[in-house]
Structures are given as structure tokens and as C-alpha cells.
Design an enzyme around this catalytic site. Structure first.
Site, PDB file in Angstrom:
ATOM      1  N   GLU A   1      -5.236  -8.503  -1.243  1.00 28.19           N
ATOM      2  CA  GLU A   1      -5.966  -8.316   0.017  1.00 28.19           C
ATOM      3  C   GLU A   1      -7.424  -8.030  -0.286  1.00 28.19           C
ATOM      4  O   GLU A   1      -7.726  -7.231  -1.177  1.00 28.19           O
ATOM      5  CB  GLU A   1      -5.430  -7.134   0.826  1.00 28.19           C
ATOM      6  CG  GLU A   1      -4.151  -7.387   1.543  1.00 28.19           C
ATOM      7  CD  GLU A   1      -3.757  -6.236   2.461  1.00 28.19           C
ATOM      8  OE1 GLU A   1      -4.642  -5.626   3.085  1.00 28.19           O
ATOM      9  OE2 GLU A   1      -2.556  -5.956   2.528  1.00 28.19           O
TER      10      GLU A   1
ATOM     11  N   GLU B   1       0.837  -1.207   0.000  1.00 30.85           N
ATOM     12  CA  GLU B   1       0.000   0.000   0.000  1.00 30.85           C
ATOM     13  C   GLU B   1       0.872   1.257   0.000  1.00 30.85           C
ATOM     14  O   GLU B   1       0.820   2.068   0.940  1.00 30.85           O
ATOM     15  CB  GLU B   1      -0.966  -0.029   1.183  1.00 30.85           C
ATOM     16  CG  GLU B   1      -1.940  -1.199   1.105  1.00 30.85           C
ATOM     17  CD  GLU B   1      -3.077  -1.156   2.117  1.00 30.85           C
ATOM     18  OE1 GLU B   1      -2.885  -0.570   3.191  1.00 30.85           O
ATOM     19  OE2 GLU B   1      -4.154  -1.705   1.830  1.00 30.85           O
TER      20      GLU B   1
END
Ligand code: BGP
Length: 487
Positions: A383, A191
Site C-alpha cells: 500500500e 496492518e
């Protein structure tokens, strides 16, 4: 015709060392930023994530490092460090084709700036990769997932310091060489766009006045872009089999209405999210950021050669996390809903999880189409999942039908996207085994197919058990999705 996923589709699950591994202070591991994440109370989490988004100061950092009374659950995680064999056997039982984990950088270079790695740390991951290999499970390895050697924070100021690029590249080369032939799929920064929101956990940035400084954050992001590109170069040189991906916390933004101002707002929100993949996939800064930097008085320091590095070494594939979508409104007002990265306006067409994250399976198909249209590189959902409160019945069973329902709906939309023509490598739902929450450090926010007997205070046996979703996911993998796509 039976509907199913393409052959070779990589079904699996995802974890990260900072929330799962534990082994704090063992095997020569150094102090990491995540070790200073304090457990956050339910009241604090209402105001979004507590420590996760609160600017960190040197005083708070030193306090946490010396504190002997506070709760720091990421230091023990779910104790993978001691239980990796048992966990990998359970993943194999579910039929995992891949398993996403991260290497703890301070386990390999405890301070971050050493010339020689810590052999004990390297040996630990050798054992893990050998165990995965024994069952034919392909590791998918993140190099930096919300943890960063503390010494690089206190001595160098984190990623805003260009010297950190060299330390990271040395670390990356060390693990590429050591695990050559054992690991093929790599992600550089988890991220990467989160750095633009918090700065500390993944970037090691401190803000003494309690305010986030955009110029320092974007400089740190630039250094991570260069480090990621140089790591990609090294990965390919060391082993041409290596495939390197970037990792984005994807935030699809819907215009609140058909008011053109809202449409424009949605475009701007999307650009602030896709800036990171634009650079890492396309190999150059997008034009729209020039205006953003100008309007925010940000002057990035580029060194000669930086542009060429970005251009020459883009990633091989794009991975992302997907939990929710958001709403864009030019003149916002009204109720806010929580989320993994930000507070936002709630969408009346969607339901929310126990933690207020809005559930949007069709949004996954929307985003897969949009990303593939934009980049035409293989995508990987690394994810996705539902953080929920699980109840253990007297006989030890856990009936998590809500989790099955959530995942099933997302998998159906993934299939639709593949039919739309999207190239999707695989799917690793987050926290396939219960682990500590990134944003709140709670254990009770569970995502797993496998239950871990531990509470928010770290009490419990840490024993593992199979939830209903364990058996359901095993069937999904065994039939390559056919069991849910054809009922
Ligand atoms: C992502 C992170 C993960 C993870 C997940 C769920 O942003 O990459 O590390 O934890 O979100 O978030 P949380 O743990 O806060 O529920």
C-alpha cells in the site's frame, strides 16, 4: 546503462473487500464489523477518523445493524462483486502483474464459527481468481482486512477470546485448500498493528466504558500472532509453493532534533511499531516489550506451546503500507497533523495531501533500508498512494498530475533502495481503483488510476473510467520503470 526495476518485479494495485467488494447481504455473506462503519463528516474527520478510532460499544453496534437511515458506504464499496470482470480487464490493460484483494471472511463463514463453509462465497472467489489467471495476473490475497464476522463479536468478544484462533485457522485452511494452485501469495492480517489502536474493525473488541483497554488489546494481538503462525504452517503444508507475509502499517519516526531525549523517543516509537514484525518475522517477543508490559500492568496469557509456535512458523516475507513518516519529540507541543494512524507533529520539510497526510518519498527509501537491515527477508510494498479530490472534466477526462507526481517520486526511491541492496518483491499502490476510505468512509478521497462514478452518499452510475494516471502507470509497467528513471 538504462535504469529499470529487476525482471519479475510485481507491479500491481491493492484493494480490500471491506471497502471495494460490496455485495452486502448477497451470496449468503454474513454481517461484518465494517458494515457498521458510518460515513464520517468532514468535521468529525478533523478529530481523526471518527468511527475508525472511537471505541465501539454493543449498543452502537446493534444500532448500526438495525439502522435503516444512516449511511454505511462500505456495504456497497465500489461494487466489485458485480463488476469484477470489467475491473480485472482494466487491470490487465494496465499490465498488472499482481492484484491485491482480500477475501471477506463472512462470505466464507457467515457467522465465523460454522463447521462448513458457504459454497456460494467460495465460488465467487473462484470466479475472481480464474479471471485473474486468464490475464496472467498473480493474486495477492489478504485473509483479514478490517472486517470480522459480527457474530464472533457478539458471541465471543472478538479476538480477545482464544477460541477465535481455531475459527480463523479453519477459515484459512478452507481457502488454502480451495484455491491451491490459483493463489500463491497470502497476507494474514492487514496492518496487524492497527489492532493496538482501534480494536474493533479488525479485532472485534468492544469497550463498554468508551476507553481502550490495553491488556485486552495486547491479548487479542497475541491471539492473532498465534493464528497467523498456525495459518502459515497450514499454508506450507497444503502447498509448499505458498508464500505467507505479515502486513504492517509502517510508521517511520524521525527524531525532532539531535537532543538525545528525542533520539530515545524515536527509538521507542519505532519499537512500538516494529514490535509486530519483530514477533512475526523473528518468531519471538522482543525484549523491549517486557518492560512496556510491566510498566502498563499487562500480563499476557500464554498457553504452553505458544512460544514454540511463534518460533517455528515465522512468515516468509514482510509487507507493509507506507503513506507517511512521523516526528518523535520527548516533550511534545505545537501543531498536530493528521495521518492514517495517528495525529502527530508536522514536519516542516514536507508537504501534505488534501487530508493532511505528509508526503515523504525519501522516507520510503529510509524505511526499506531499515526494515531490510533488521530482518533480511523479502519486502513487499502493498500500500502507498495519494488520497485526493479528483475533478472530472466536461469530456470525462481526469487530469490527476498530482497523483502521478506522488507515485513517481516514491517509485524513484524504491529503485534507490533496490540499488542499496534491498530485496523488494513488488509494489501495489493502494486503491488502484477508487474505493471507500477506511478511516472516513468517504468515496471522494480517491486513490485510483480508475475513476468510479459514485459520491459519498452512494449516488452515481458506478461506471469506471481511466484517469491520466492510468496511462502513465501502464507505461511504467510496460518499461519496468525505465520511462521515469531515465528521463
Ligand atoms: C490503510 C488501510 C487501507 C486503506 C488505506 C488508506 O491503513 O490498510 O484499508 O484504506 O490505509 O486509508 P484511508 O482509506 O483512510 O485513506
Amino acid at each position: 546503462m538504462t535504469k529499470q526495476f529487476p525482471d519479475g518485479f510485481l507491479w500491481g494495485g491493492a484493494t480490500a473487500a471491506n471497502q471495494y467488494e460490496g455485495g452486502f447481504g448477497e451470496g449468503g455473506r454474513g454481517f461484518a464489523t465494517s458494515d457498521t462503519s458510518r460515513a464520517v463528516s468532514p468535521e468529525e474527520r478533523k478529530s481523526m477518523g471518527g468511527e475508525f478510532t472511537t471505541p465501539m460499544t454493543l449498543e452502537k453496534l446493534k444500532f448500526a445493524m438495525e439502522d435503516t437511515e444512516g449511511l454505511y458506504p462500505k456495504r456497497w464499496g465500489s461494487d466489485f462483486y458485480h463488476r469484477y470482470k470489467e475491473d480485472i480487464a482494466l487491470f490487465a490493460e494496465m499490465g498488472f502483474k499482481t492484484f491485491r484483494l482480500s477475501i471477506a471472511w463472512p462470505r466464507i463463514f457467515p457467522k465465523g464459527d460454522e463447521l462448513e463453509p458457504n459454497e456460494e462465497g467460495l465460488a465467487f472467489y473462484d470466479k475472481v481468481f480464474d479471471e485473474l489467471n486468464k490475464y496472467g495476473i498473480e493474486p495477492l490475497v489478504t485473509l483479514s482486512h478490517y472486517e470480522f464476522p459480527i457474530h464472533l463479536v457478539t458471541e465471543y468478544g472478538g479476538w480477545k477470546n482464544r477460541k477465535v484462533i481455531d475459527f480463523f485457522v479453519r477459515y484459512a485452511e478452507t481457502v488454502f485448500n480451495r484455491y491451491k494452485g490459483k493463489v500463491k501469495y497470502w497476507l494474514t492480517f492487514n496492518e496487524i498493528n492497527i489492532l493496538g489502536l482501534t480494536g474493533y474493525l479488525s479485532g472485534g473488541l468492544l469497550f463498554e466504558d468508551g476507553k481502550l483497554h490495553l491488556d485486552e488489546m495486547y491479548q487479542a494481538v497475541h491471539h492473532q500472532f498465534i493464528a497467523s503462525a498456525l495459518a502459515t504452517k497450514a499454508a506450507h503444508e497444503i502447498d509448499p509453493e505458498n508464500q505467507v507475509g505479515m502486513m504492517l502499517a509502517r510508521m517511520e519516526s524521525y527524531p525532532a532534533t539531535c537532543n538525545p531525549d528525542d533520539i530515545m523517543e524515536a527509538i521507542k516509537k519505532d519499537q512500538s511499531n516494529l514490535f509486530y514484525s519483530d514477533v512475526q518475522v523473528r518468531g519471538e517477543y522482543p525484549r523491549y516489550m517486557k518492560r512496556f508490559f510491566k510498566e502498563n500492568n499487562i500480563e499476557l496469557q500464554f498457553e504452553p506451546g505458544d512460544e514454540a509456535i511463534l518460533k517455528q512458523y515465522p512468515v516468509d516475507f514482510m509487507s507493509f503500507s507506507y503513506y507517511m513518516t512521523s516526528i518523535a519529540r520527548a516533550n511534545p507541543s505545537g501543531e498536530k497533523t493528521s495521518g492514517n494512524l495517528m495525529l502527530g507533529e508536522s514536519n516542516p520539510y514536507l508537504e501534505a495531501s488534501d487530508w493532511g497526510w505528509q508526503i515523504d518519498p525519501v522516507g520510503l527509501r529510509v524505511t526499506l533500508n531499515k526494515l531490510y537491515d533488521r530482518y533480511q527477508v523479502p519486502l513487499f510494498i502493498v500500500e502507498n498512494g495519494l488520497g485526493a479530490l479528483d475533478k472530472v472534466e466536461e469530456d470525462g477526462s481526469i487530469h490527476d498530475s498530482y497523483r502521478i507526481d506522488y507515485l513517481e517520486k516514491h517509485i524513484e526511491q524504491m529503485y534507490e533502495a533496490i540499488e542499496d541492496g534491498v530485496e523488494l518483491l513488488g509494489y501495489t499502490p493502494w486503491g488502484c481503483i477508487d474505493l471507500v476510505s477506511a478511516s472516513t468512509s468517504e468515496m471522494s478521497k480517491r486513490y485510483g488510476f480508475i475513476y468510479v462514478d459514485a459520491d459519498d452518499q452512494g449516488n452515481g452510475s458506478f461506471d469506471r473510467s481511466r484517469k491520466d494516471s492510468f496511462f502513465w502507470y501502464k507505461d511504467v509497467i510496460a518499461t519496468n520503470g525505465a520511462n521515469i528513471l531515465n528521463d
